[in-house]
Design a protein around this motif. Structure first.
Motif, PDB file in Angstrom:
ATOM      1  N   ALA A 127      -6.657   8.206   1.666  1.00 52.08           N
ATOM      2  CA  ALA A 127      -6.552   7.619   2.997  1.00 52.08           C
ATOM      3  C   ALA A 127      -5.814   6.281   2.905  1.00 52.08           C
ATOM      4  O   ALA A 127      -6.212   5.406   2.140  1.00 52.08           O
ATOM      5  CB  ALA A 127      -7.941   7.411   3.581  1.00 52.08           C
ATOM      6  N   ASP A 128      -4.748   6.163   3.658  1.00 50.91           N
ATOM      7  CA  ASP A 128      -3.993   4.907   3.722  1.00 50.91           C
ATOM      8  C   ASP A 128      -4.511   4.164   4.956  1.00 50.91           C
ATOM      9  O   ASP A 128      -4.233   4.562   6.083  1.00 50.91           O
ATOM     10  CB  ASP A 128      -2.496   5.256   3.835  1.00 50.91           C
ATOM     11  CG  ASP A 128      -1.588   4.024   3.802  1.00 50.91           C
ATOM     12  OD1 ASP A 128      -2.096   2.916   3.548  1.00 50.91           O
ATOM     13  OD2 ASP A 128      -0.379   4.183   4.035  1.00 50.91           O
ATOM     14  N   LEU A 129      -5.296   3.121   4.721  1.00 59.23           N
ATOM     15  CA  LEU A 129      -5.934   2.407   5.834  1.00 59.23           C
ATOM     16  C   LEU A 129      -4.979   1.375   6.427  1.00 59.23           C
ATOM     17  O   LEU A 129      -4.105   0.877   5.737  1.00 59.23           O
ATOM     18  CB  LEU A 129      -7.223   1.718   5.360  1.00 59.23           C
ATOM     19  CG  LEU A 129      -8.329   2.585   4.774  1.00 59.23           C
ATOM     20  CD1 LEU A 129      -9.617   1.784   4.663  1.00 59.23           C
ATOM     21  CD2 LEU A 129      -8.574   3.824   5.618  1.00 59.23           C
ATOM     22  N   ARG A 142       2.584  -2.631  11.124  1.00 57.55           N
ATOM     23  CA  ARG A 142       2.926  -1.521  12.009  1.00 57.55           C
ATOM     24  C   ARG A 142       1.994  -0.316  11.894  1.00 57.55           C
ATOM     25  O   ARG A 142       1.823   0.426  12.850  1.00 57.55           O
ATOM     26  CB  ARG A 142       4.373  -1.044  11.710  1.00 57.55           C
ATOM     27  CG  ARG A 142       5.436  -1.920  12.295  1.00 57.55           C
ATOM     28  CD  ARG A 142       5.582  -1.672  13.786  1.00 57.55           C
ATOM     29  NE  ARG A 142       6.439  -2.648  14.428  1.00 57.55           N
ATOM     30  CZ  ARG A 142       7.768  -2.585  14.436  1.00 57.55           C
ATOM     31  NH1 ARG A 142       8.382  -1.606  13.836  1.00 57.55           N
ATOM     32  NH2 ARG A 142       8.472  -3.517  15.045  1.00 57.55           N
ATOM     33  N   THR A 143       1.408  -0.165  10.728  1.00 52.82           N
ATOM     34  CA  THR A 143       0.562   1.025  10.529  1.00 52.82           C
ATOM     35  C   THR A 143      -0.814   0.751  11.099  1.00 52.82           C
ATOM     36  O   THR A 143      -1.609   0.051  10.511  1.00 52.82           O
ATOM     37  CB  THR A 143       0.448   1.360   9.029  1.00 52.82           C
ATOM     38  OG1 THR A 143       1.607   0.857   8.372  1.00 52.82           O
ATOM     39  CG2 THR A 143       0.342   2.838   8.799  1.00 52.82           C
ATOM     40  N   GLN A 144      -1.076   1.262  12.274  1.00 57.53           N
ATOM     41  CA  GLN A 144      -2.348   0.973  12.938  1.00 57.53           C
ATOM     42  C   GLN A 144      -3.336   2.123  12.856  1.00 57.53           C
ATOM     43  O   GLN A 144      -4.385   2.087  13.480  1.00 57.53           O
ATOM     44  CB  GLN A 144      -2.082   0.610  14.403  1.00 57.53           C
ATOM     45  CG  GLN A 144      -1.163  -0.582  14.536  1.00 57.53           C
ATOM     46  CD  GLN A 144      -0.621  -0.745  15.939  1.00 57.53           C
ATOM     47  OE1 GLN A 144      -1.153  -0.185  16.881  1.00 57.53           O
ATOM     48  NE2 GLN A 144       0.429  -1.532  16.065  1.00 57.53           N
ATOM     49  N   LYS A 174       0.826  -1.216   0.000  1.00 62.77           N
ATOM     50  CA  LYS A 174       0.000   0.000   0.000  1.00 62.77           C
ATOM     51  C   LYS A 174       0.857   1.262   0.000  1.00 62.77           C
ATOM     52  O   LYS A 174       0.659   2.152  -0.817  1.00 62.77           O
ATOM     53  CB  LYS A 174      -0.921   0.026   1.230  1.00 62.77           C
ATOM     54  CG  LYS A 174      -2.030  -0.997   1.179  1.00 62.77           C
ATOM     55  CD  LYS A 174      -2.886  -0.947   2.425  1.00 62.77           C
ATOM     56  CE  LYS A 174      -2.088  -1.242   3.681  1.00 62.77           C
ATOM     57  NZ  LYS A 174      -1.465  -2.582   3.694  1.00 62.77           N
ATOM     58  N   SER A 175       1.790   1.322   0.939  1.00 61.81           N
ATOM     59  CA  SER A 175       2.625   2.520   1.035  1.00 61.81           C
ATOM     60  C   SER A 175       3.488   2.699  -0.219  1.00 61.81           C
ATOM     61  O   SER A 175       3.659   3.816  -0.700  1.00 61.81           O
ATOM     62  CB  SER A 175       3.521   2.443   2.276  1.00 61.81           C
ATOM     63  OG  SER A 175       2.733   2.307   3.431  1.00 61.81           O
ATOM     64  N   SER A 176       3.988   1.608  -0.752  1.00 57.03           N
ATOM     65  CA  SER A 176       4.832   1.679  -1.955  1.00 57.03           C
ATOM     66  C   SER A 176       4.035   2.172  -3.156  1.00 57.03           C
ATOM     67  O   SER A 176       4.545   2.957  -3.965  1.00 57.03           O
ATOM     68  CB  SER A 176       5.432   0.312  -2.268  1.00 57.03           C
ATOM     69  OG  SER A 176       6.148  -0.187  -1.162  1.00 57.03           O
ATOM     70  N   ALA A 236       4.455   7.985   2.249  1.00 56.44           N
ATOM     71  CA  ALA A 236       3.872   6.952   3.105  1.00 56.44           C
ATOM     72  C   ALA A 236       5.037   6.056   3.500  1.00 56.44           C
ATOM     73  O   ALA A 236       5.732   5.549   2.647  1.00 56.44           O
ATOM     74  CB  ALA A 236       2.823   6.170   2.334  1.00 56.44           C
ATOM     75  N   ARG A 237       5.240   5.905   4.775  1.00 58.07           N
ATOM     76  CA  ARG A 237       6.397   5.154   5.236  1.00 58.07           C
ATOM     77  C   ARG A 237       6.321   3.703   4.733  1.00 58.07           C
ATOM     78  O   ARG A 237       5.400   2.974   5.037  1.00 58.07           O
ATOM     79  CB  ARG A 237       6.457   5.180   6.762  1.00 58.07           C
ATOM     80  CG  ARG A 237       7.795   4.881   7.349  1.00 58.07           C
ATOM     81  CD  ARG A 237       7.837   5.385   8.786  1.00 58.07           C
ATOM     82  NE  ARG A 237       6.656   4.968   9.528  1.00 58.07           N
ATOM     83  CZ  ARG A 237       6.559   3.818  10.187  1.00 58.07           C
ATOM     84  NH1 ARG A 237       7.567   2.978  10.213  1.00 58.07           N
ATOM     85  NH2 ARG A 237       5.467   3.512  10.838  1.00 58.07           N
ATOM     86  N   VAL A 238       7.299   3.304   3.964  1.00 59.70           N
ATOM     87  CA  VAL A 238       7.353   1.922   3.494  1.00 59.70           C
ATOM     88  C   VAL A 238       8.018   1.093   4.579  1.00 59.70           C
ATOM     89  O   VAL A 238       9.163   1.295   4.925  1.00 59.70           O
ATOM     90  CB  VAL A 238       8.118   1.807   2.167  1.00 59.70           C
ATOM     91  CG1 VAL A 238       8.241   0.349   1.765  1.00 59.70           C
ATOM     92  CG2 VAL A 238       7.426   2.599   1.087  1.00 59.70           C
TER      93      VAL A 238
HETATM   94 MG   LIG Z   1       2.122   0.704   4.797  1.00 60.67          MG
END
Ligand SMILES: [Mg+2]
Ligand SMILES: Nc1nc2c(ncn2[C@@H]2O[C@H](COP(=O)(O)OP(=O)(O)O)[C@@H](O)[C@H]2O)c(=O)[nH]1
Length: 197
Positions: free
Chosen positions: A75-77, A59-61, A37-39, A51-53
């Motif tokens: 929105a990055d869920l 880790r992304t809560q 997702k982040s990538s 977005a932190r890869v």
């Molecule tokens: Mg991510």
């Protein structure tokens, strides 16, 4: 500079109550932890660290919100389906995603990221059914095609196409490689349509 390069981090929330006013157009990126997702987000916005890869899955809560302009947001869920987290934590994430999807009126559509090597897992199917229920369009992005041969990519695309029939909401799909940038144009044109650009 492209429109999507203007993306900037807005805020990170652990609860839907903390979200900005329910106005404008939001598109959410969802998927299993580690699907990319982040990538994908970094590729779309041509930024390395927006977005932190993470190399540590799960880790992304939070819901991470990025603004494109004063009306449009991404929105990055939080990633779901990661085995090594306690059940209570999983339930919390599921509730956050469910509440967001079912109550957010400005949510226009979802981009569902899957690792093409592990497509249509149980949590993905659950999400697709959920979006069908709420009549939300979904665009499935089969990421990491660089990890498979052309033949295997074609075979998986064929299988996913078959698995995606029968939904009554709008469901489309494409192959992608965040690493190589393959499929970026196709995905951006979908976003342009949703954002009414
Ligand atoms: Mg991510
Ligand atoms: N080979 C390859 N690796 C990828 C691709 N997209 C993401 N990754 C890697 O997969 C891991 C998880 O990516 P990340 O974007 O953090 O996934 P997220 O948990 O869904 O946000 C990282 O090590 C990325 O470098 C891709 O298209 N190709």
């Amino acid at each position: 500079m492209s429109f999507y390069q203007k993306a900037y981090f807005l805020l990170s929330v652990a609860d839907v109550k903390q979200l900005p006013p329910d106005e404008g157009i939001e598109v959410a990126i969802v998927g299993r932890s580690n699907a990319g997702k982040s990538s994908v987000l970094n590729r779309l916005t041509q930024s390395r660290g927006l977005a932190r890869v993470s190399k540590t899955p799960g880790r992304t809560q939070h819901i991470n919100l990025f603004a494109l302009d004063d009306k449009r947001r991404i929105a990055d869920l939080p990633g779901y389906g990661f085995a090594k987290v306690p059940l209570a934590q999983k339930e919390k994430w599921k509730k956050l995603i469910d509440t967001y999807v079912s109550t957010r009126k400005c949510l226009r559509a979802l981009i569902l990221i899957m690792d093409i090597r592990h497509p249509m897992r149980e949590a993905d199917v659950q999400l697709l059914e959920y979006c069908d229920y709420y009549n939300l369009p979904v665009h499935v992005v089969l990421n990491k095609t660089d990890k498979l041969s052309k033949g295997m990519v074609a075979k998986t695309m064929h299988e996913v196409k078959a698995a995606l029939t029968g939904y009554s909401n709008s469901v489309s799909f494409q192959s992608f490689s965040a690493l190589k940038g393959l499929g970026t144009k196709e995905l951006l044109s979908i976003l342009d349509k949703w954002y009414e650009l």
